[in-house]
Design a protein around this motif. Structure first.
Motif, PDB file in Angstrom:
ATOM      1  N   PRO A 166      -0.486   3.539   3.740  1.00 42.82           N
ATOM      2  CA  PRO A 166      -0.912   2.582   4.770  1.00 42.82           C
ATOM      3  C   PRO A 166      -2.083   3.124   5.585  1.00 42.82           C
ATOM      4  O   PRO A 166      -2.104   4.283   5.981  1.00 42.82           O
ATOM      5  CB  PRO A 166       0.347   2.445   5.646  1.00 42.82           C
ATOM      6  N   SER A 224      -0.312  -5.774   2.200  1.00 44.44           N
ATOM      7  CA  SER A 224       0.322  -6.089   0.921  1.00 44.44           C
ATOM      8  C   SER A 224      -0.288  -7.369   0.377  1.00 44.44           C
ATOM      9  O   SER A 224      -0.919  -8.134   1.114  1.00 44.44           O
ATOM     10  CB  SER A 224       1.837  -6.258   1.077  1.00 44.44           C
ATOM     11  N   SER A 244       0.835  -1.192   0.000  1.00 47.67           N
ATOM     12  CA  SER A 244       0.000   0.000   0.000  1.00 47.67           C
ATOM     13  C   SER A 244       0.870   1.241   0.000  1.00 47.67           C
ATOM     14  O   SER A 244       1.793   1.373   0.807  1.00 47.67           O
ATOM     15  CB  SER A 244      -0.918   0.004   1.229  1.00 47.67           C
ATOM     16  N   ASP A 291      -5.091  -3.475 -10.520  1.00 46.40           N
ATOM     17  CA  ASP A 291      -5.499  -2.315  -9.710  1.00 46.40           C
ATOM     18  C   ASP A 291      -6.962  -1.914  -9.828  1.00 46.40           C
ATOM     19  O   ASP A 291      -7.271  -0.739 -10.054  1.00 46.40           O
ATOM     20  CB  ASP A 291      -4.618  -1.104 -10.068  1.00 46.40           C
ATOM     21  N   LYS A 348      -7.446   1.020   0.607  1.00 45.19           N
ATOM     22  CA  LYS A 348      -7.690   0.838  -0.824  1.00 45.19           C
ATOM     23  C   LYS A 348      -7.088  -0.466  -1.339  1.00 45.19           C
ATOM     24  O   LYS A 348      -7.730  -1.206  -2.089  1.00 45.19           O
ATOM     25  CB  LYS A 348      -7.132   2.017  -1.621  1.00 45.19           C
ATOM     26  N   LEU A 349      -5.845  -0.737  -0.954  1.00 37.65           N
ATOM     27  CA  LEU A 349      -5.192  -1.941  -1.467  1.00 37.65           C
ATOM     28  C   LEU A 349      -5.895  -3.200  -0.965  1.00 37.65           C
ATOM     29  O   LEU A 349      -6.050  -4.169  -1.707  1.00 37.65           O
ATOM     30  CB  LEU A 349      -3.719  -1.957  -1.067  1.00 37.65           C
ATOM     31  N   GLU A 350      -6.330  -3.178   0.277  1.00 33.86           N
ATOM     32  CA  GLU A 350      -7.038  -4.339   0.816  1.00 33.86           C
ATOM     33  C   GLU A 350      -8.362  -4.538   0.085  1.00 33.86           C
ATOM     34  O   GLU A 350      -8.737  -5.664  -0.260  1.00 33.86           O
ATOM     35  CB  GLU A 350      -7.286  -4.173   2.310  1.00 33.86           C
TER      36      GLU A 350
END
Length: 375
Positions: free
Chosen positions: A14, A54, A11, A217, A18-20
């Motif tokens: 952090p 991650s 990410s 993404d 969003k990444l999760e």
């Protein structure tokens, strides 16, 4: 079990989730037919709850659509065919699945509130002002670019090369105040589908060997959204943004004082050969390919592509200032001003266009592929 090389994505911010959300969309939301077109999530890892996330995916070989579109050694027809294959894959594998999101909620949040929230961060001026006289955009400091950007955002209108234009927040106010524009940004239920959320040309790879698109993404719209939102990301990719990411723009000179802005050759700030190539690709995609691929959808939602074109400009407003803290800071102001001009043109066309026999609007706004021609 994957035994080949892998890539781990961390990410960038952090704690923002969003990444999760992106990883969970790929693992839990994607319908089976779409999985062959999206990267595989091998393993996720959360180091400290709310602070670090991650995920690991296989290493894929291929070329990004951005690189294919920018590569003069790749024929225009070949580039267009790869774009067509990518849009078609989304249409058949992802957009075939309906959304549970409400059209009015999605439209308000993503076409108005999200843009306004991002831009409103830059309206505070604290009495500062900057005057620029005939400076090349590449010679302006980040602080100068930031001040001019903030000055534009804080005004209801500016004079650009002698023409009065609504600024982004004023454009949002115009959309909210106009019944015809409000109708255009309101998706029909038929256009609410599972969507990628960010399928610009830099998030799509043509895989080596299998010659199929692979998407990275996704924005994690688990409930889905408006297909026009996704189509708008394709359109903005074809309208100078990919050139900006790769620093391929020929930057103009800029003068700014008290809301009066003069930009030398704003409509021709792409390298002539590359600009001609992108105009050919854009014309093929927007004028021919999109109406063909979405013909059935347009019968149910005649304003789908009008909304996609408007969404492209709104995406550009939301993204423009993000260039300033990067190594591409000089691109922020020319791109903002270019899309201000196109958005004002699109709004005028959309409001004035009369319904045609099928219930749609004509003429439909599109990317002006002759913008750097002599007036």
């Amino acid at each position: 079990m994957n035994s080949g090389p892998t890539v781990r994505k961390f990410s960038a911010y952090p704690g923002d989730g969003k990444l999760e959300s992106e990883a969970m969309f790929i693992r839990d939301t994607l319908p089976e037919p779409a999985r062959e077109y999206f990267c595989q999530i091998l393993r996720v890892e959360r180091d400290i709850p709310g602070r670090s996330f991650s995920y690991e995916m296989p290493y894929y070989e291929g070329r990004l659509l951005r690189d294919i579109a920018l590569d003069r050694n790749t024929g225009v027809v070949e580039a267009v065919n790869h774009i067509k294959a990518s849009i078609t894959a989304l249409k058949t594998a992802l957009y075939a699945h309906p959304s549970t999101e409400q059209p009015a909620v999605f439209a308000r949040r993503n076409y108005v509130d999200r843009i306004a929230e991002r831009l409103s961060r830059y309206t505070a001026q604290t009495g500062r002002a900057v005057s620029i006289t005939g400076a090349p955009a590449g010679k302006l400091s980040r602080s100068q670019l930031d001040l001019v950007f903030r000055d534009i955002i804080s005004r209801p209108s500016i004079s650009l090369n002698g023409r009065t234009l609504l600024t982004p927040l004023a454009i949002l106010d115009r959309i909210k105040a106009s019944s015809s524009l409000t109708e255009i940004v309101m998706p029909r239920r038929s256009s609410m589908r599972l969507i990628h959320g960010d399928p610009h040309l830099g998030n799509i790879m043509i895989r080596q060997g299998v010659d199929k698109p692979l998407f990275f993404d996704p924005n994690g719209f688990h409930a889905g959204g408006d297909m026009a939102y996704d189509i708008g990301k394709f359109i903005i990719s074809l309208n100078y943004v990919e050139s900006a990411f790769e620093k391929k723009l020929v930057l103009p000179t800029i003068s700014s004082r008290d809301g009066e802005i003069t930009v030398g050759d704003l409509n021709g700030f792409v390298d002539p050969d590359l600009g001609l190539r992108f105009r050919e690709i854009a014309r093929a995609v927007i004028e021919d390919m999109l109406p063909e691929i979405f013909a059935t959808d347009l019968a149910a939602d005649p304003r789908l592509l009008d909304r996609a074109v408007l969404a492209a400009d709104l995406h550009a407003f939301a993204a423009a200032h993000t260039f300033i803290p990067t190594t591409r800071s000089e691109m922020a102001l020319p791109l903002l001003l270019y899309h201000l001009e196109t958005a004002n043109d699109h709004l005028d066309l959309m409001e004035k266009a009369a319904p045609d026999a099928s219930g749609g609007r004509t003429p439909r706004p599109s990317i002006d592929c002759s913008r750097d021609a002599a007036p």
